[in-house]
Write a protein that holds these residues in place. Structure first.
Motif, PDB file in Angstrom:
ATOM      1  N   GLY A  35     -18.850  86.977 -88.453  1.00 43.65           N
ATOM      2  CA  GLY A  35     -18.192  87.463 -89.671  1.00 43.65           C
ATOM      3  C   GLY A  35     -18.022  86.362 -90.706  1.00 43.65           C
ATOM      4  N   ALA A  36     -17.660  85.156 -90.247  1.00 44.32           N
ATOM      5  CA  ALA A  36     -17.493  84.033 -91.171  1.00 44.32           C
ATOM      6  C   ALA A  36     -18.825  83.624 -91.787  1.00 44.32           C
ATOM      7  CB  ALA A  36     -16.858  82.855 -90.446  1.00 44.32           C
ATOM      8  N   ARG A  37     -19.880  83.638 -90.986  1.00 50.56           N
ATOM      9  CA  ARG A  37     -21.202  83.262 -91.505  1.00 50.56           C
ATOM     10  C   ARG A  37     -21.628  84.186 -92.642  1.00 50.56           C
ATOM     11  NH1 ARG A  37     -24.602  80.534 -93.861  1.00 50.56           N
ATOM     12  NH2 ARG A  37     -26.772  80.900 -93.417  1.00 50.56           N
ATOM     13  N   PHE A  38     -21.317  85.487 -92.480  1.00 50.80           N
ATOM     14  CA  PHE A  38     -21.692  86.465 -93.501  1.00 50.80           C
ATOM     15  C   PHE A  38     -20.602  86.646 -94.551  1.00 50.80           C
ATOM     16  CE2 PHE A  38     -24.728  87.492 -90.209  1.00 50.80           C
ATOM     17  CZ  PHE A  38     -25.855  87.823 -90.933  1.00 50.80           C
ATOM     18  N   ASP A  39     -19.491  85.959 -94.384  1.00 51.26           N
ATOM     19  CA  ASP A  39     -18.352  86.088 -95.292  1.00 51.26           C
ATOM     20  C   ASP A  39     -17.995  87.566 -95.478  1.00 51.26           C
ATOM     21  OD1 ASP A  39     -16.287  85.145 -96.875  1.00 51.26           O
ATOM     22  OD2 ASP A  39     -17.517  85.025 -98.681  1.00 51.26           O
ATOM     23  N   ALA A  40     -17.923  88.279 -94.365  1.00 46.82           N
ATOM     24  CA  ALA A  40     -17.627  89.714 -94.357  1.00 46.82           C
ATOM     25  C   ALA A  40     -16.115  89.899 -94.278  1.00 46.82           C
ATOM     26  CB  ALA A  40     -18.334  90.386 -93.187  1.00 46.82           C
ATOM     27  N   ALA A  41     -15.496  90.150 -95.408  1.00 48.34           N
ATOM     28  CA  ALA A  41     -14.036  90.144 -95.518  1.00 48.34           C
ATOM     29  C   ALA A  41     -13.360  91.125 -94.553  1.00 48.34           C
ATOM     30  CB  ALA A  41     -13.618  90.439 -96.956  1.00 48.34           C
ATOM     31  N   TYR A  42     -13.843  92.366 -94.483  1.00 52.98           N
ATOM     32  CA  TYR A  42     -13.197  93.334 -93.594  1.00 52.98           C
ATOM     33  C   TYR A  42     -13.370  92.922 -92.140  1.00 52.98           C
ATOM     34  CZ  TYR A  42     -11.454  97.701 -91.659  1.00 52.98           C
ATOM     35  OH  TYR A  42     -10.718  98.626 -90.963  1.00 52.98           O
ATOM     36  N   GLU A  43     -14.524  92.404 -91.787  1.00 55.57           N
ATOM     37  CA  GLU A  43     -14.776  91.952 -90.413  1.00 55.57           C
ATOM     38  C   GLU A  43     -13.814  90.833 -90.028  1.00 55.57           C
ATOM     39  OE1 GLU A  43     -16.962  93.566 -88.539  1.00 55.57           O
ATOM     40  OE2 GLU A  43     -16.100  92.399 -86.936  1.00 55.57           O
ATOM     41  N   ILE A  44     -13.651  89.885 -90.925  1.00 58.98           N
ATOM     42  CA  ILE A  44     -12.737  88.776 -90.672  1.00 58.98           C
ATOM     43  C   ILE A  44     -11.308  89.302 -90.566  1.00 58.98           C
ATOM     44  CG2 ILE A  44     -11.773  86.651 -91.655  1.00 58.98           C
ATOM     45  CD1 ILE A  44     -14.656  86.191 -92.844  1.00 58.98           C
ATOM     46  N   TYR A  45     -10.906  90.157 -91.501  1.00 54.38           N
ATOM     47  CA  TYR A  45      -9.576  90.754 -91.472  1.00 54.38           C
ATOM     48  C   TYR A  45      -9.317  91.446 -90.132  1.00 54.38           C
ATOM     49  CZ  TYR A  45      -6.772  95.028 -91.894  1.00 54.38           C
ATOM     50  OH  TYR A  45      -5.927  96.073 -91.647  1.00 54.38           O
ATOM     51  N   ALA A  46     -10.257  92.277 -89.707  1.00 50.66           N
ATOM     52  CA  ALA A  46     -10.075  93.080 -88.499  1.00 50.66           C
ATOM     53  C   ALA A  46     -10.001  92.213 -87.252  1.00 50.66           C
ATOM     54  CB  ALA A  46     -11.220  94.092 -88.380  1.00 50.66           C
ATOM     55  N   HIS A  47     -10.912  91.275 -87.136  1.00 45.34           N
ATOM     56  CA  HIS A  47     -10.970  90.506 -85.888  1.00 45.34           C
ATOM     57  C   HIS A  47      -9.994  89.333 -85.856  1.00 45.34           C
ATOM     58  CE1 HIS A  47     -13.655  92.921 -83.578  1.00 45.34           C
ATOM     59  NE2 HIS A  47     -14.155  93.273 -84.748  1.00 45.34           N
ATOM     60  N   VAL A  48      -9.491  88.911 -86.992  1.00 46.03           N
ATOM     61  CA  VAL A  48      -8.343  87.999 -86.982  1.00 46.03           C
ATOM     62  C   VAL A  48      -7.146  88.753 -86.397  1.00 46.03           C
ATOM     63  CG1 VAL A  48      -6.624  86.867 -88.468  1.00 46.03           C
ATOM     64  CG2 VAL A  48      -9.059  86.374 -88.767  1.00 46.03           C
ATOM     65  N   ALA A  49      -6.969  89.992 -86.793  1.00 47.84           N
ATOM     66  CA  ALA A  49      -5.856  90.794 -86.261  1.00 47.84           C
ATOM     67  C   ALA A  49      -5.978  90.966 -84.751  1.00 47.84           C
ATOM     68  CB  ALA A  49      -5.801  92.151 -86.959  1.00 47.84           C
ATOM     69  N   PRO A  63      -3.307  79.888 -84.728  1.00 44.52           N
ATOM     70  CA  PRO A  63      -3.636  79.853 -86.157  1.00 44.52           C
ATOM     71  C   PRO A  63      -4.661  78.766 -86.493  1.00 44.52           C
ATOM     72  CG  PRO A  63      -1.264  80.014 -85.863  1.00 44.52           C
ATOM     73  CD  PRO A  63      -1.863  79.788 -84.494  1.00 44.52           C
ATOM     74  N   GLU A  64      -4.595  77.630 -85.805  1.00 46.33           N
ATOM     75  CA  GLU A  64      -5.542  76.541 -86.067  1.00 46.33           C
ATOM     76  C   GLU A  64      -6.968  76.961 -85.712  1.00 46.33           C
ATOM     77  OE1 GLU A  64      -1.499  75.108 -85.587  1.00 46.33           O
ATOM     78  OE2 GLU A  64      -2.740  76.230 -84.176  1.00 46.33           O
ATOM     79  N   ARG A  65      -7.100  77.627 -84.585  1.00 48.55           N
ATOM     80  CA  ARG A  65      -8.419  78.099 -84.158  1.00 48.55           C
ATOM     81  C   ARG A  65      -8.943  79.145 -85.141  1.00 48.55           C
ATOM     82  NH1 ARG A  65      -9.888  79.768 -78.038  1.00 48.55           N
ATOM     83  NH2 ARG A  65      -9.503  77.559 -77.780  1.00 48.55           N
ATOM     84  N   PRO A  68     -13.989  75.334 -83.900  1.00 50.25           N
ATOM     85  CA  PRO A  68     -12.675  74.803 -83.535  1.00 50.25           C
ATOM     86  C   PRO A  68     -12.806  73.656 -82.543  1.00 50.25           C
ATOM     87  CG  PRO A  68     -12.689  77.204 -83.421  1.00 50.25           C
ATOM     88  CD  PRO A  68     -14.115  76.758 -83.600  1.00 50.25           C
ATOM     89  N   VAL A  69     -11.875  72.720 -82.596  1.00 55.53           N
ATOM     90  CA  VAL A  69     -11.931  71.549 -81.730  1.00 55.53           C
ATOM     91  C   VAL A  69     -11.342  71.811 -80.344  1.00 55.53           C
ATOM     92  CG1 VAL A  69     -11.906  69.919 -83.649  1.00 55.53           C
ATOM     93  CG2 VAL A  69      -9.739  70.647 -82.626  1.00 55.53           C
ATOM     94  N   ASP A  70     -10.646  72.931 -80.172  1.00 55.33           N
ATOM     95  CA  ASP A  70      -9.922  73.168 -78.919  1.00 55.33           C
ATOM     96  C   ASP A  70     -10.566  74.231 -78.021  1.00 55.33           C
ATOM     97  OD1 ASP A  70      -9.399  75.386 -80.511  1.00 55.33           O
ATOM     98  OD2 ASP A  70      -7.282  75.500 -79.951  1.00 55.33           O
ATOM     99  N   LEU A  71     -11.853  74.452 -78.156  1.00 56.65           N
ATOM    100  CA  LEU A  71     -12.510  75.495 -77.366  1.00 56.65           C
ATOM    101  C   LEU A  71     -12.718  75.066 -75.920  1.00 56.65           C
ATOM    102  CD1 LEU A  71     -15.284  76.720 -79.841  1.00 56.65           C
ATOM    103  CD2 LEU A  71     -13.037  77.751 -79.412  1.00 56.65           C
ATOM    104  N   ALA A  72     -12.534  76.015 -75.015  1.00 57.29           N
ATOM    105  CA  ALA A  72     -12.909  75.803 -73.614  1.00 57.29           C
ATOM    106  C   ALA A  72     -14.435  75.742 -73.545  1.00 57.29           C
ATOM    107  CB  ALA A  72     -12.375  76.946 -72.755  1.00 57.29           C
ATOM    108  N   ALA A  73     -14.977  75.271 -72.440  1.00 60.07           N
ATOM    109  CA  ALA A  73     -16.431  75.097 -72.313  1.00 60.07           C
ATOM    110  C   ALA A  73     -17.182  76.401 -72.570  1.00 60.07           C
ATOM    111  CB  ALA A  73     -16.770  74.545 -70.936  1.00 60.07           C
ATOM    112  N   ASP A  74     -16.741  77.517 -71.992  1.00 63.23           N
ATOM    113  CA  ASP A  74     -17.458  78.780 -72.199  1.00 63.23           C
ATOM    114  C   ASP A  74     -17.339  79.263 -73.643  1.00 63.23           C
ATOM    115  OD1 ASP A  74     -14.726  79.483 -71.897  1.00 63.23           O
ATOM    116  OD2 ASP A  74     -15.176  81.306 -70.750  1.00 63.23           O
TER     117      ASP A  74
END
Length: 188
Positions: A85-99, A108-110, A120-126
């Protein structure tokens, strides 16, 4: 918005069964964000799918299959979806999946990094491997072999298949949202 919302009373005989099926699926799988207008019209990608019900039904069936048959943990899936969603800058997609991600406890940082199209800097390996897969595929071209091998080692072949299909689905959803200029509802 380029396609008007369709109030339930204005649905055609071809649209009505799809509307009913989507409302049922939305209630059980996509309930962390606003999907319905005051008059019952579906918003988000569901509205364009209703305008083209034969194609919309096929996309909806794929969406349900990738949701019902999910084997990859949802925390990983949300990272993939937000990266696309971020790559495509799809506003509704970002809105929905942030929720969705907030509901599941994503920090919030992630979320800030993912929605800024950053890793993000805090991702687990998977999570890191899934992000790399989504990030690479959303930019086009062949998935790099080292990323593919790491993903297979981490998720198995079926898991990698699921992630690749998920990237493709949410790329299509993002293009749909952007192509029809689907607006984002106000956050509650």
């Amino acid at each position: 918005m380029r396609l008007p919302l369709i109030a339930p009373e204005n649905l055609t005989p071809e649209q009505k069964p799809l509307y009913d099926e989507m409302r049922k699926g939305i209630a059980s799988n996509f309930n962390a964000f606003k999907v319905e207008a005051e008059n019952g019209a579906l918003m988000g990608p569901w509205n364009p799918w209703l305008h083209s019900p034969r194609i919309g039904k096929a996309i909806w069936d794929l969406t349900l299959a990738l949701t019902a048959e999910a084997t990859v943990p949802d925390r990983v899936r949300q990272i993939v979806i937000l990266a696309v969603g971020a790559r495509f800058d799809a506003a509704y997609e970002i809105y929905a999946h942030v929720a969705v991600a907030e509901k599941e406890g994503m920090s919030p940082e992630r979320l800030a990094s993912l929605t800024a199209d950053l890793k993000p800097v805090d991702l687990a390996a998977d999570e890191s491997i899934a992000f790399d897969l989504a990030y690479a595929l959303a930019r086009g071209g062949v998935l790099p072999e080292p990323v593919y091998r790491l993903a297979v080692d981490t998720f198995g072949q079926d898991g990698v298949n699921e992630l690749i299909f998920l990237v493709g689905l949410y790329a299509m959803v993002s293009v749909t949202l952007n192509g029809f200029n689907v607006p984002v509802p106000e956050r509650e």
